[in-house]
Design an enzyme around this catalytic site. Structure first.
Site: not given
Length: 325
Positions: A150, A122, A146
């Protein structure tokens, strides 16, 4: 050619599955089997033999069972999305980090096995302060759980590709817009909802200022990224397998202007501005635009503008026409 898709029940997973079945081939070989995995068993379409399994990647027993079938290509899409990963720290790490680690460890445990491993990362791996346009030389420094999870996955894939355990690529997906269906727990969900709901004749809430700028690609482009990543030569990436992808640089105001051009002023009037400081704080530290030279040189492409993204949604999700009213 046997293909494993984790997170196959999600929107991108379903569209990827449909595209693979329509093609029937990958890397110039006939697709002979599909294994589709999600926390709830996905639907296995007709056309190619396979299995649709309900499995939890945070369970240590899951990955070895999946990798024992020695899939030739693995699309690792399974993830806890940004807002949920921020709100539920243990769950985010269990799925986004340990789920990825489990798959990689299971691959490493196999003899004479080196699959193509396509990991959906991402643009959240980047955090403020950032330049207005991020080049390929800007190092990721996430400011969310997050994004951190990632980036950990990316580093793992870099290392195992270097060691010859797998042939991996990490796709730093733009925010996917317009996502069909119901909103999810992603902090970025409003970017789709302020277009999707008005196009369907419904009201939408905008929690951030109109000048909020971001990087977008359609679900159609996301599937094309994945398929190209499974087939292209990864040699140009060298040891850095994390790739910034093409997209559309647009503000929320640009989105609304495109909506009005495509669907008229009534559609744009269905957006209600209701500031949310929490959402503003999360997305305020996200990237705004990219100059993805490496990806373009490797043949990755996306839509040229937000108007095209809206037309893609109308074609793919609304049957090519807008509802009346």
């Amino acid at each position: 050619m046997h293909i494993l898709i984790t997170g196959a029940g999600g929107m991108i997973g379903r569209k990827l599955t449909e595209a693979l079945i329509a093609r029937g081939t990958l890397q110039g070989q006939a697709i002979t089997g599909l294994t589709l995995v999600d926390i709830t068993a996905p639907i296995l379409p007709t056309g190619i033999p396979g299995a649709a399994l309900a499995a939890d990647l945070s369970d240590p027993a899951t990955a070895p069972a999946l990798i024992d079938t020695r899939p030739d290509v693995i699309f690792h899409l399974a993830a806890i999305v940004s807002g949920e990963a921020e709100a539920d720290l243990p769950k985010g790490y269990a799925v986004n980090l340990h789920g990825t680690l489990g798959l990689c460890e299971a691959i490493a445990a196999q003899d004479a096995y080196r699959p193509r491993f396509v990991f959906t990362s991402s643009i959240a791996v980047f955090g403020a302060p950032l330049p207005d346009v991020i080049g390929d030389d800007v190092q990721p420094k996430p400011l969310t759980s997050y994004g951190t999870q990632k980036l950990m996955g990316e580093l793992l894939i870099n290392d195992l590709s270097r060691k010859g355990v797998l042939d991996g690529i990490s796709l730093r997906l733009p925010t996917i817009c317009i996502r069909p269906g119901k909103p999810n727990a992603a902090a970025s969900g409003f970017y789709s909802s302020i277009l999707r709901e008005p196009l369907a004749g419904q009201d939408a809430v905008l929690p951030v200022p109109d000048e909020t700028r971001h990087w977008f690609a359609s679900p159609r482009a996301a599937v094309a990224f994945l398929l190209h990543a499974a087939e292209c030569d990864l040699t140009p990436l060298g040891q850095d397998r994390g790739l910034n992808l093409p997209g559309v640089d647009a503000t929320v105001g640009d989105e609304i202007a495109a909506l009005e051009r495509v669907a008229g002023p009534v559609a744009a009037s269905r957006i209600r501005r209701d500031p949310d400081p929490t959402i503003q704080a999360i997305v305020g530290g996200w990237p705004k635009a990219f100059d993805p030279v490496r990806a373009r040189a490797m043949g990755f492409t996306a839509e040229p503008d937000m108007d095209t993204i809206i037309h893609v949604h109308i074609e793919d999700e609304l049957g090519g026409t807008l509802p009346e009213g």
